[in-house]
Design an enzyme around this catalytic site. Sequence first.
Site, PDB file in Angstrom:
ATOM      1  N   ARG A  70       0.829  -1.201   0.000  1.00  0.00           N
ATOM      2  CA  ARG A  70       0.000   0.000   0.000  1.00  0.00           C
ATOM      3  C   ARG A  70       0.869   1.259   0.000  1.00  0.00           C
ATOM      4  O   ARG A  70       0.515   2.257  -0.622  1.00  0.00           O
ATOM      5  CB  ARG A  70      -0.905   0.012   1.245  1.00  0.00           C
ATOM      6  CG  ARG A  70      -1.769   1.241   1.408  1.00  0.00           C
ATOM      7  CD  ARG A  70      -2.839   1.352   0.354  1.00  0.00           C
ATOM      8  NE  ARG A  70      -3.606   0.130   0.218  1.00  0.00           N
ATOM      9  CZ  ARG A  70      -4.654  -0.009  -0.576  1.00  0.00           C
ATOM     10  NH1 ARG A  70      -5.067   1.014  -1.307  1.00  0.00           N
ATOM     11  NH2 ARG A  70      -5.288  -1.167  -0.655  1.00  0.00           N
ATOM     12  N   GLY A 315      -1.797  -3.609   8.706  1.00  0.00           N
ATOM     13  CA  GLY A 315      -2.914  -4.527   8.583  1.00  0.00           C
ATOM     14  C   GLY A 315      -3.144  -4.946   7.146  1.00  0.00           C
ATOM     15  O   GLY A 315      -2.259  -4.812   6.286  1.00  0.00           O
ATOM     16  N   HIS A 317      -5.161  -3.760   4.755  1.00  0.00           N
ATOM     17  CA  HIS A 317      -5.105  -2.674   3.779  1.00  0.00           C
ATOM     18  C   HIS A 317      -3.662  -2.281   3.501  1.00  0.00           C
ATOM     19  O   HIS A 317      -3.299  -1.953   2.359  1.00  0.00           O
ATOM     20  CB  HIS A 317      -5.900  -1.472   4.309  1.00  0.00           C
ATOM     21  CG  HIS A 317      -6.096  -0.374   3.317  1.00  0.00           C
ATOM     22  ND1 HIS A 317      -5.301   0.754   3.282  1.00  0.00           N
ATOM     23  CD2 HIS A 317      -7.008  -0.215   2.325  1.00  0.00           C
ATOM     24  CE1 HIS A 317      -5.713   1.557   2.324  1.00  0.00           C
ATOM     25  NE2 HIS A 317      -6.743   1.005   1.713  1.00  0.00           N
ATOM     26  N   CYS A 318      -2.830  -2.331   4.512  1.00  0.00           N
ATOM     27  CA  CYS A 318      -1.438  -1.883   4.392  1.00  0.00           C
ATOM     28  C   CYS A 318      -0.605  -2.764   3.477  1.00  0.00           C
ATOM     29  O   CYS A 318       0.378  -2.286   2.890  1.00  0.00           O
ATOM     30  CB  CYS A 318      -0.763  -1.850   5.763  1.00  0.00           C
ATOM     31  SG  CYS A 318      -1.602  -0.837   6.993  1.00  0.00           S
ATOM     32  N   ILE A 319      -0.944  -4.034   3.350  1.00  0.00           N
ATOM     33  CA  ILE A 319      -0.101  -4.946   2.566  1.00  0.00           C
ATOM     34  C   ILE A 319      -0.653  -5.201   1.175  1.00  0.00           C
ATOM     35  O   ILE A 319      -0.103  -6.016   0.426  1.00  0.00           O
ATOM     36  CB  ILE A 319       0.131  -6.281   3.307  1.00  0.00           C
ATOM     37  CG1 ILE A 319      -1.146  -7.118   3.378  1.00  0.00           C
ATOM     38  CG2 ILE A 319       0.712  -6.036   4.692  1.00  0.00           C
ATOM     39  CD1 ILE A 319      -0.906  -8.540   3.885  1.00  0.00           C
TER      40      ILE A 319
END
Length: 335
Positions: A70, A315, A317-319
């Site tokens: 992300r 989390g 969304h971050c990856i």
Amino acid sequence: MAFPRAGVTLGETEAERAEGYAAWTAVAHAVAEFEPVSMLVDPSETARARAMLGDGITQLEAPVDEFWMRDHGPTFVIDDERPGALGAVDWIFNGWGAPDWAEWRLSAEHARTIAAHVGAELVSSVLVNEGGGIHVDGEGTVLLTETVQLDPRRNPFADRARVEAEMLRTLGAERAIWLSRGLTRDYDEFGTNGHIDIVATFPSPGRVLLHAQPDPAHPDHAVIPRLRAELAQAEDAAGRRLEVIDLPAPAQLRDAEGFVDYSYVNHLVVNGGVIACGFGDPHADDRARGTLADAYPGRRVVTVDARPLFARGGGIHCITQQQPALPRVDSGGLE
């Protein structure tokens, strides 16, 4: 996505590293139930990635150090006036403010690598920014936090006007809604200094899902009312006041490092579904699934245990980073 590789983020022990590999793989498999997944894989990890991911996930070999796609990957954009064109915004990535521990120089090239691979037009930005530091509503509004875009470790000469001008140029965002800060844990040594994607997101234009901390024993209990008030005073690009919907945190307040930033806001919207963070709290996880199902009508909500991700700094969304589908264009017009 980017497959993990050995280093400070993945963990020091064999058990920690195994947990990290398994967490990234579980998210990839969950997303693959709904839509195609492509994974950047460092040459040192190709055999492991092939064994863990299987044949259903496309692998692209490229140098990797950090693997929070992300943040260091491209932010894809489309152009209403050119329906067949795909753009890829290449923010400057310096490892969340160039802390001593971050390994980021290889992954800072990922936006260019991916843009070339998918045939997207590169939109180069002079702003140090990460995909986790922005959320858009698709209709000209962007959510930001002062402590990220105005961080002197990122953009020492920036002010709101300069940031907003760059959001307009790169994303087409005509209205910026600024929040003063992020969640408490995010200001620790290994935090991002206030990423929006664990704080608030747009499930649809005019509506915001906001992280809520109901327990007074957690410092975010005092932070959230301030953020809610800032959202309540804002208008989006269409001139609407925002409807704010709470996404309450799970009951766990601390881990071995201190107060947690467990947030259901950090989910990924996919074709026909939502990949939601789970935190081993059946009541809170079920409640979050219900809220997300209501916020995204017609989508199936799937929960993946995100505790190993949050232990490493982020989390679901971050990856992940979504690439929009484009309408096909032929000589007769759009299909």
